[in-house]
Structure formats: structure tokens, C-alpha cells
Design an enzyme around this catalytic site. Sequence first.
Site, short mmCIF file in Angstrom:
data_model
loop_
_atom_site.label_atom_id
_atom_site.label_comp_id
_atom_site.label_asym_id
_atom_site.label_seq_id
_atom_site.Cartn_x
_atom_site.Cartn_y
_atom_site.Cartn_z
N ASN A 1 0.80 -1.22 0.00
CA ASN A 1 0.00 0.00 0.00
C ASN A 1 0.84 1.28 0.00
OD1 ASN A 1 0.22 -1.52 2.59
ND2 ASN A 1 -0.30 0.47 3.46
N CYS B 1 -3.60 4.99 7.47
CA CYS B 1 -3.69 4.40 8.81
C CYS B 1 -2.56 4.86 9.70
CB CYS B 1 -3.65 2.88 8.71
SG CYS B 1 -4.87 2.26 7.59
#
Length: 401
Positions: free
Chosen positions: A158, A336
Site C-alpha cells: 500500500n 492508517c
Amino acid sequence: MADFTKTVYLDHAATTPPSTAAIEAANQAMATVWGNPSSVHAAGLAAARLREKAREQILNALHVRFATQSQLIFTASGTEADNLAILGAANAKNFPFIPRLILSDSEHPAVMQPAMLLQKKGWEVIRLSTKGGIIDPAELENALCERTVLVSVMTANNETGAVYDIPNLFSLVHQKCPKALTHTDAVQAFGKIPVSPDALHADMITVSAHKIHGLKGAGALYVSREVLKRRALVPIVYGGGQENELRSGTEAMPCIAAFGAAAQEISQFSTESIYERTDKLRSYLLSQLDKRITVNQPCGSYLPGTLSISLPAIRSEIMLRFLSERGIYVSAGSACSSHKNTVNPVLLAFGLPAEQADCTLRISFSHEQSEQDLQYLATTLTEGIETLTKKREPRKHSHDN
Ligand code: PLP
């Protein structure tokens, strides 16, 4: 002169805008088919049909034919599906030895954190190096042993967009440790490169709706027949026994219906043509980028729509704010971890020095992005480099997630 009225969203790895089809499907599940799929009256049965349609659409996008209902478990997120794969496999048996879990050192926290929990409980956890965006099969081979219960390696990263050679790695696992299970977190890869259990040799695959133009609130874990037959997975959420006893809780039908519609759109296009179009955009952006910017290009395969760049001595948060004020949305590390004041461990694992990792941005776009958007980003980055000076406070370094 910057155009302050323009908004350019270049953070598709964090989340994607819901597609029209996904919104329409969610609306239908809210306005008309709003029954509880566990109810046995007509309203419930209609909702159950909608849920099964979505399941089929997702299985189709995963190229799975003739699957049973229990082979795709709906969850509330990709995070929950990852947790189910790791903890559900770990809790399924009492191992008469110290069980071993193998993962990469660049997994998302949704895999890394449950792995750390298992480590605290006495499991042996081995992290494979992802330096340069590559996993060495020899390192995996050395790590495999009779006590290996699970190997979990993400399909694509990611942060860097690195695509790992899962077919090769997982066939090695099945060859050397036939009893070990394989799981891949395909949250970033799904819809961008071909993802299927057969092609990847994966026993379990995690996908998430909001990364493929669905809504936040739905994820899924694909599970092979073999895993179910061996009873190698137990739930992590207990209750009413939904999802064939593997994930209790009334299903989030609008999110599930939208997930199905978004997956259906994936099946309609060839991933090859999407890849090609996105890669052309990547090349265009690379040709426009200021020469003072370093591109953290994976040595092997990559997702063309995910680009990691390092700035010349400007902390990423400072540039992020500069871009945001001009309507350009990118990310510093993953969404995140971007609120944590730590250097991104995935970038360190990729091989960047802490100082460079601290000045790194992630740009992520779809095949539908325009060249003008990317041109605007490139010009604004140059403007930013010229305007901003390095303001760097000391930071804590962490390898925890
Ligand atoms: N795995 C990867 C690789 C991700 O990028 C993400 C989200 O960014 C997740 C898992 C978590 O998915 P979700 O946001 O659906 O919980």
C-alpha cells in the site's frame, strides 16, 4: 499561479470515490431491500438474495467458479478479514509444537498487529525482507519448516506499490510445507492486477470494498474448500452464526450490495487494459516531475497507480499541507499511519534511510485520472519545493506496524 478552485484527488490507495453503480446498489438496499437477510419472511429473503448476488459478483471478480456460499465471508472491512485469516487460522487448532507464522516485513497493520498478538502468545513470527520491493524466495524457503502453520504475504504494498511474486512464493510453500496455509492481503491489488486463488495459489484472500469504488464498511475473506474441509478456520466474532458460522453479526447490506456492484465493474474491464492506461499516466507523471524528486521505484513488478516519491529535504507533512491548500490530496505514508508521529516502517523496510522516509509522499491515482491533474501536481510540487524550507523536528522511530 496555482488554481485554488481546483481539487485533485490523488489518494486512491487510502480510499476511492464510490462509483455510480455502487451508490445505486446501496440506495436500493437502503430504500427497498432493507430486510434482515436472516429473516425468513419475504423481506428477509429479498435481502438474502441481494447478499448472494453480491457474493457471486465478488467471486466472479476473483475468477472463482462453482464456489459454495461459505467460501466468501463478508466482514466489516479488509482489516477484519485479515484478522479473521490470521487469528481464525491460529485459533483453529491446538498445536503440539511452537507454531510458526511467516509474513513480510511490509504487511499492513491489519496483518502485522494480529501477528504480534500471536507472537506475544508464544508463536514464532518470521518477517521476510521486502527491500527494494522484492521478496527473495530463498529467504522464504529457509524460513519454511514443519511447524509452519501460516504464510501471509500481501499481494501488493500500500505504500510503495510493490507487487510481490505471490504465485512463486505460495507454490513454494505448498511444495515444501503441504500442511501450511497461505493467505494474501489483496486489498490494494484487487481490480488493478489479476487476483484469483488459482493464479496466486492462495488458500485465503482478503479484499475490501472501499478500495475498488465501493463503500467503507464491507470487506471479505475468500477461503478455499480445503480450508473449510480441514476446519482450519474458526470465527473471531461470535453470535448469531451468520456467514456460515464464520462471522456473526447482521450484514451491512448497503455496503455489501455496493461491494458487489463495484466488483461487477472490475469483471467488466480487463485488468490488463486498466494496467496499461494507468502505467501510461505514471510514465507521463514521471516525465513531468521535478528532477530534485527521487522516485522510490520497486525493483520488480509494481502497481502503476501507486507512486512513492521523496522530496529534497522537505518533510512530507509540510508538503502535504502545501498541496492540500492548493486542492491536491496525496498522502504521507498510509492513511492508517499518517496520524502517528513515527517514521513509516514500510519505507524503512523498502530500504529508505529514516531521513528520506520522513520526506516521502504517496501519490495514488486511477486509470481515469487526467494528465492535466498530474501536470497540476507536478507543477505544484516544484512550486512547493521552491517555497518551502526544511523544517524538521526530531521524531521517534518505530517498527511496530
Ligand atoms: N490491507 C491493506 C494492504 C490496506 O491498504 C488496507 C487499507 O488501507 C487494509 C488492509 C485495511 O482495509 P480496510 O480499510 O478495509 O480496513
